[in-house]
Design an enzyme around this catalytic site. Structure first.
Site, PDB file in Angstrom:
ATOM      1  N   GLY A  32      38.092  40.264  49.865  1.00 47.45           N
ATOM      2  CA  GLY A  32      39.209  39.666  49.135  1.00 47.45           C
ATOM      3  C   GLY A  32      38.714  39.329  47.735  1.00 47.45           C
ATOM      4  N   ASN A  36      35.822  36.642  46.739  1.00 50.08           N
ATOM      5  CA  ASN A  36      34.582  37.178  46.150  1.00 50.08           C
ATOM      6  C   ASN A  36      34.226  36.410  44.872  1.00 50.08           C
ATOM      7  OD1 ASN A  36      34.475  39.241  48.055  1.00 50.08           O
ATOM      8  ND2 ASN A  36      35.395  40.778  46.715  1.00 50.08           N
ATOM      9  N   ARG A 166      46.329  47.352  42.622  1.00 52.15           N
ATOM     10  CA  ARG A 166      46.044  48.032  43.884  1.00 52.15           C
ATOM     11  C   ARG A 166      47.154  49.037  44.146  1.00 52.15           C
ATOM     12  NH1 ARG A 166      41.961  46.305  42.821  1.00 52.15           N
ATOM     13  NH2 ARG A 166      40.574  44.906  43.942  1.00 52.15           N
ATOM     14  N   SER A 192      40.699  46.544  33.837  1.00 47.54           N
ATOM     15  CA  SER A 192      39.960  47.749  33.497  1.00 47.54           C
ATOM     16  C   SER A 192      40.820  48.526  32.497  1.00 47.54           C
ATOM     17  CB  SER A 192      39.614  48.553  34.746  1.00 47.54           C
ATOM     18  OG  SER A 192      40.757  48.748  35.515  1.00 47.54           O
ATOM     19  N   GLY A 226      33.560  49.983  33.567  1.00 43.21           N
ATOM     20  CA  GLY A 226      32.708  50.530  34.635  1.00 43.21           C
ATOM     21  C   GLY A 226      31.263  50.650  34.180  1.00 43.21           C
ATOM     22  N   GLY A 229      30.088  49.386  30.767  1.00 42.11           N
ATOM     23  CA  GLY A 229      30.067  47.980  30.398  1.00 42.11           C
ATOM     24  C   GLY A 229      31.457  47.421  30.197  1.00 42.11           C
ATOM     25  N   ALA A 230      31.656  46.657  29.150  1.00 38.47           N
ATOM     26  CA  ALA A 230      32.954  46.021  28.917  1.00 38.47           C
ATOM     27  C   ALA A 230      33.108  45.683  27.442  1.00 38.47           C
ATOM     28  CB  ALA A 230      33.074  44.741  29.754  1.00 38.47           C
ATOM     29  N   ALA A 254      32.615  44.925  42.496  1.00 36.68           N
ATOM     30  CA  ALA A 254      31.907  44.846  41.209  1.00 36.68           C
ATOM     31  C   ALA A 254      32.753  44.128  40.156  1.00 36.68           C
ATOM     32  CB  ALA A 254      31.531  46.242  40.719  1.00 36.68           C
ATOM     33  N   ASP A 256      35.009  41.882  40.719  1.00 41.07           N
ATOM     34  CA  ASP A 256      35.056  40.458  41.067  1.00 41.07           C
ATOM     35  C   ASP A 256      33.767  39.772  40.623  1.00 41.07           C
ATOM     36  OD1 ASP A 256      37.374  41.290  42.320  1.00 41.07           O
ATOM     37  OD2 ASP A 256      36.382  41.497  44.266  1.00 41.07           O
TER      38      ASP A 256
HETATM   39  O1  KDG Z   1      37.665  43.777  44.710  1.00 37.63           O
HETATM   40  C1  KDG Z   1      37.348  43.972  46.057  1.00 37.63           C
HETATM   41  C2  KDG Z   1      38.618  43.861  46.793  1.00 37.63           C
HETATM   42  O2  KDG Z   1      39.376  44.980  46.562  1.00 37.63           O
HETATM   43  C3  KDG Z   1      38.455  43.747  48.244  1.00 37.63           C
HETATM   44  O3  KDG Z   1      37.648  42.671  48.568  1.00 37.63           O
HETATM   45  C4  KDG Z   1      39.761  43.680  48.934  1.00 37.63           C
HETATM   46  O4  KDG Z   1      40.989  41.999  47.786  1.00 37.63           O
HETATM   47  C5  KDG Z   1      40.908  43.117  48.183  1.00 37.63           C
HETATM   48  C6  KDG Z   1      42.013  44.017  47.905  1.00 37.63           C
HETATM   49  O5  KDG Z   1      43.136  43.566  48.048  1.00 37.63           O
HETATM   50  O6  KDG Z   1      41.815  45.177  47.578  1.00 37.63           O
END
Ligand code: KDG
Length: 311
Positions: A32, A36, A166, A192, A226, A229-230, A254, A256
């Site tokens: 999550g 994290n 997501r 990103s 990535g 860097g940033a 990464a 997080d």
């Molecule tokens: O950043 C990592 C998360 O993607 C993983 O822990 C799961 O929170 C999550 C998600 O919803 O994708």
């Protein structure tokens, strides 16, 4: 009062060392994005609190046990006897490629609602961290996150919005409709490069999105690149930080870690350069070990990667 308050869905991640389709043993981990970040911040000695809804079954117990073991405050957690914990199955497909599947629809975490957040917000924090994952989980979760951002601003608590699009939860257009208004409540926005236009106009380029966010009151925009860097945009200008030269075995978590490092630097009062270096350092720790947050460093370990100069 905690330094960090973060809100979201904690997942249980079941990991296989090889392809899931081949069967075999699974290992159990906490996952999550928000939890994290809480773990990353807590390992560095800051006070972090995580809130969300957690099932009352064994996976819910596991979630709370992991968070408590990491020193993350869970007093504000709501237990949900009617819904299960969301699961994430993760398979190691090649030495450095992992693949993820969710079983989280109807989970306890996705039933988050405004009432779950009233007491934690009233208790205050130095920074509220929100991600673009939680508003994708349900109508009530979306309302809860919008409410939390507004309540934080009203209480003078700065908000960090960590975009985290997501694709399996919602489309870019649906995400933009919710996240662009939300970004107007943030002081820090982390995205990103390919997520930037989710907090601005469709197709807008980086400088246009950043200019618009500044106009709306955001003071720092971090663009994650990535392995490159940033880049940090502030009204004073643009600063780049390179990624450290390490061997990446698992990039899950990464972003997080990067956020946790940045926020840790902020809690320590570091300047922008120092905050970015700590962010890059935590990102490097995260990609160097398997697991969502297991590899994050304690404070005394930060120097372990000294000499892994920015690439
Ligand atoms: O950043 C990592 C998360 O993607 C993983 O822990 C799961 O929170 C999550 C998600 O919803 O994708």
């Amino acid at each position: 009062t905690p330094d960090l308050l973060t809100v979201g869905e904690a997942l249980v991640s079941l990991r296989s060392a090889g392809p899931l389709a081949a069967g075999g043993a699974l290992t159990t981990h906490l996952a999550g994005a928000e939890s994290n970040v809480a773990v990353g911040v807590a390992r560095l000695g800051h006070r972090a609190a995580w809130v969300g809804r957690v099932s009352t079954d064994e996976f819910g117990e596991f979630t709370l046990r992991q968070l408590r073991a990491e020193g993350v405050g869970v007093d504000g957690v709501t237990r949900d006897p009617d819904r299960p914990t969301g699961l994430m199955f993760l398979e190691q497909r090649t030495a450095d490629v992992t693949r993820v599947q969710y079983h989280r629809a109807g989970s306890a975490g996705s039933a988050l609602r405004v009432d779950d957040l009233r007491a934690p917000l009233a208790a205050g924090a130095r920074m509220l961290h929100l991600t673009g994952i939680t508003p994708a989980l349900s109508d009530t979760a979306r309302e809860a996150i919008r409410w939390a951002a507004e309540a934080a601003v009203a209480a003078g608590i700065p908000v960090c919005l960590d975009v985290n699009h997501r694709v399996r939860l919602w489309s870019r257009d649906s995400a933009r409709e919710v996240l662009a208004p939300l970004a107007g409540h943030a002081s820090t926005v982390i995205a990103s490069a390919d997520e930037l236009d989710l907090v601005g106009d469709p197709g807008a380029d980086e400088s246009a999105v950043v200019a618009e966010l500044f106009r709306r009151g955001v003071d720092t925009v971090l663009v994650k690149l990535g392995s490159e860097g940033a880049r940090a945009h502030t009204p004073a200008g643009v600063e780049h930080v390179g990624a450290l030269a390490v061997t990446a075995v698992d990039t899950v978590g990464a972003g997080d870690a990067f956020t946790a490092g940045y926020l840790s630097g902020w809690f320590d009062g570091l300047d922008l350069t120092g905050r970015l270096r700590r962010a890059a350092t935590l990102g490097a720790f995260a990609v160097s070990s398997r697991g969502d947050c297991e590899g994050l460093p304690r404070r005394a370990e930060l120097s372990l990667l000294d000499g892994h100069e920015a690439g």
